[in-house]
Design an enzyme around this catalytic site. Structure first.
Site, PDB file in Angstrom:
ATOM      1  CE  LYS A 267      56.978  33.724   5.732  1.00  0.00           C
ATOM      2  NZ  LYS A 267      55.454  32.978   4.885  1.00  0.00           N
TER       3      LYS A 267
ATOM      4  CE  LYS B 231      48.521  37.141   6.774  1.00  0.00           C
ATOM      5  NZ  LYS B 231      48.716  37.049   6.711  1.00  0.00           N
TER       6      LYS B 231
ATOM      7  CE  LYS C 280      46.886  35.783   0.738  1.00  0.00           C
ATOM      8  NZ  LYS C 280      47.204  34.213   1.161  1.00  0.00           N
TER       9      LYS C 280
ATOM     10  CG  ASP D 138      54.888  38.423   4.708  1.00  0.00           C
ATOM     11  OD1 ASP D 138      54.192  38.434   5.333  1.00  0.00           O
ATOM     12  OD2 ASP D 138      55.855  37.786   4.569  1.00  0.00           O
TER      13      ASP D 138
HETATM   14  P1  ADP Z   1      47.257  34.394   5.068  1.00  0.00           P
HETATM   15  O1  ADP Z   1      45.993  35.384   5.195  1.00  0.00           O
HETATM   16  O2  ADP Z   1      47.567  34.540   6.778  1.00  0.00           O
HETATM   17  O3  ADP Z   1      47.615  35.091   4.345  1.00  0.00           O
HETATM   18  P2  ADP Z   1      45.490  32.448   4.820  1.00  0.00           P
HETATM   19  O4  ADP Z   1      44.530  32.317   5.697  1.00  0.00           O
HETATM   20  O5  ADP Z   1      44.532  32.938   3.283  1.00  0.00           O
HETATM   21  O6  ADP Z   1      46.449  32.838   4.565  1.00  0.00           O
HETATM   22  O7  ADP Z   1      45.574  31.152   4.847  1.00  0.00           O
HETATM   23  C1  ADP Z   1      46.571  30.559   3.329  1.00  0.00           C
HETATM   24  C2  ADP Z   1      45.989  28.797   3.315  1.00  0.00           C
HETATM   25  O8  ADP Z   1      46.821  27.880   4.025  1.00  0.00           O
HETATM   26  C3  ADP Z   1      44.511  28.829   2.237  1.00  0.00           C
HETATM   27  O9  ADP Z   1      44.254  27.887   1.736  1.00  0.00           O
HETATM   28  C4  ADP Z   1      43.812  28.080   4.206  1.00  0.00           C
HETATM   29  O10 ADP Z   1      42.335  27.339   3.742  1.00  0.00           O
HETATM   30  C5  ADP Z   1      45.258  27.142   4.394  1.00  0.00           C
HETATM   31  N1  ADP Z   1      45.109  26.989   6.615  1.00  0.00           N
HETATM   32  C6  ADP Z   1      45.404  27.703   6.810  1.00  0.00           C
HETATM   33  N2  ADP Z   1      45.154  27.261   8.074  1.00  0.00           N
HETATM   34  C7  ADP Z   1      45.182  25.865   7.915  1.00  0.00           C
HETATM   35  C8  ADP Z   1      45.359  25.054   9.136  1.00  0.00           C
HETATM   36  N3  ADP Z   1      45.608  25.010  10.157  1.00  0.00           N
HETATM   37  N4  ADP Z   1      45.414  23.610   8.232  1.00  0.00           N
HETATM   38  C9  ADP Z   1      45.479  23.424   6.506  1.00  0.00           C
HETATM   39  N5  ADP Z   1      44.764  24.723   6.048  1.00  0.00           N
HETATM   40  C10 ADP Z   1      45.183  25.852   6.868  1.00  0.00           C
HETATM   41 MG    MG Z   2      44.953  36.847   3.975  1.00  0.00          MG
END
Ligand code: ADP
Ligand code: MG
Length: 279
Positions: free
Chosen positions: A9, A14, A40, A127
């Site tokens: 999601k 990810k 994104k 998603d």
């Molecule tokens: P996605 O790629 O799934 O959209 P992101 O990897 O960009 O998500 O993560 C979204 C936010 O959550 C980022 O700011 C990241 O630093 C934070 N984040 C991800 N995993 C963790 C975790 N285990 N603990 C704290 N913050 C996290």
């Molecule tokens: Mg991402």
């Protein structure tokens, strides 16, 4: 070369997981190419010092076919990880899934297959598993698929949808590597995800805690693996990298997708027992 897809999601972690896994694999001597497949377009930023890179879709919109070169959309990240970012359409115009198709097409035409790579990792928004976002699920693009989820229901729902998408491409060769739990820090989160994992017959390959190291590393445009290699959180992400190496060496079992039915998912959400699904 092995191709890995990381699905989940939006906002679930990810890209954080992917960039850290790529960094660790490169540290172990693997040649890695990470391809961000999310409008994104921030998949590779932790490998590029927080910098944004030119997306493939922007590039093909602005550059005539005969002027296009792979080097223009391929950046060198930390530890030599090669980085590509698909990008997306202007909000409200165009189709993000279609953009993934165009990106894969462009990468092929620009000769991405000629780059010496051990691991190609696709970081994909899960998603909506429409035709476009399902491209990396196809047999020709992924040898193994990891699904990132927290214990929150919407992310489990997306995980189940990804398994449904995968089932449509199932040609008898198992390709699901397992679930990566990226914790929100909610109560009983491991048990909640374990119940889903058991019901769909998948292992939880890593349980990444909610940890401030990720925000601290992000503020410096780096992976936690680079800045906090001894943290417990990076220790869990290392398990994913090790598993990928295990898959490459033929030592790790992969699984068939066995998503829950709507009724099964509804029972799961109510906390009722859910029978493991037959694949
Ligand atoms: P996605 O790629 O799934 O959209 P992101 O990897 O960009 O998500 O993560 C979204 C936010 O959550 C980022 O700011 C990241 O630093 C934070 N984040 C991800 N995993 C963790 C975790 N285990 N603990 C704290 N913050 C996290
Ligand atoms: Mg991402």
């Amino acid at each position: 070369m092995i191709q890995i897809a990381v699905y989940g999601k939006g906002g679930i972690g990810k890209s954080t997981v992917s960039a850290n896994v790529s960094f660790i694999l490169a540290q172990k001597g693997k040649k890695v190419l990470q391809v961000g497949c999310d409008p994104k377009h921030d998949s590779t930023r932790l490998l590029l010092g927080g910098q944004e890179q030119r997306t493939v879709l922007d590039y093909i919109r602005s550059t005539a076919p005969y002027d296009r070169k792979l080097e223009d959309i391929l950046m060198n990240g930390s530890n030599g990880v090669r980085c590509v970012e698909a990008g997306g359409p202007e909000p409200g115009i165009g189709c993000a899934g279609r953009g993934i198709l165009s990106t894969f097409d462009a990468l092929k035409k620009l000769g991405v297959d000629r780059i010496d790579t051990d691991v190609r990792l696709y970081d994909v928004l899960g998603d909506v598993v429409c035709g476009g976002f399902a491209v990396p699920l196809r047999n020709e693009y992924s040898d193994a698929v990891f699904i990132v989820t927290s214990g929150e229901f919407m992310s489990i729902y997306a995980a189940n949808n990804i398994l449904k998408g995968l089932r449509n491409f199932d040609n008898g060769v198992p390709r699901v590597a397992g679930i990566i739990l990226n914790s929100r820090g909610n109560e009983d989160e491991y048990e909640t995800v374990k119940r889903f994992a058991d019901a769909v017959g998948l292992p939880i390959v890593a349980a990444v805690p909610r940890d401030a190291v990720f925000a601290q590393a992000e503020a410096r445009g780096c992976t936690s693996a680079e800045l906090f290699p001894d943290s417990a959180a990076v220790g869990e992400i290392r398990k994913v990298a090790d598993r990928i190496i295990g898959i490459m060496d033929g030592e790790v079992e992969l699984h068939h997708p066995s998503p829950l039915t709507d009724a099964g998912l509804s029972d799961y959400a109510k906390g009722l027992p859910v029978q493991p699904q037959k694949s």
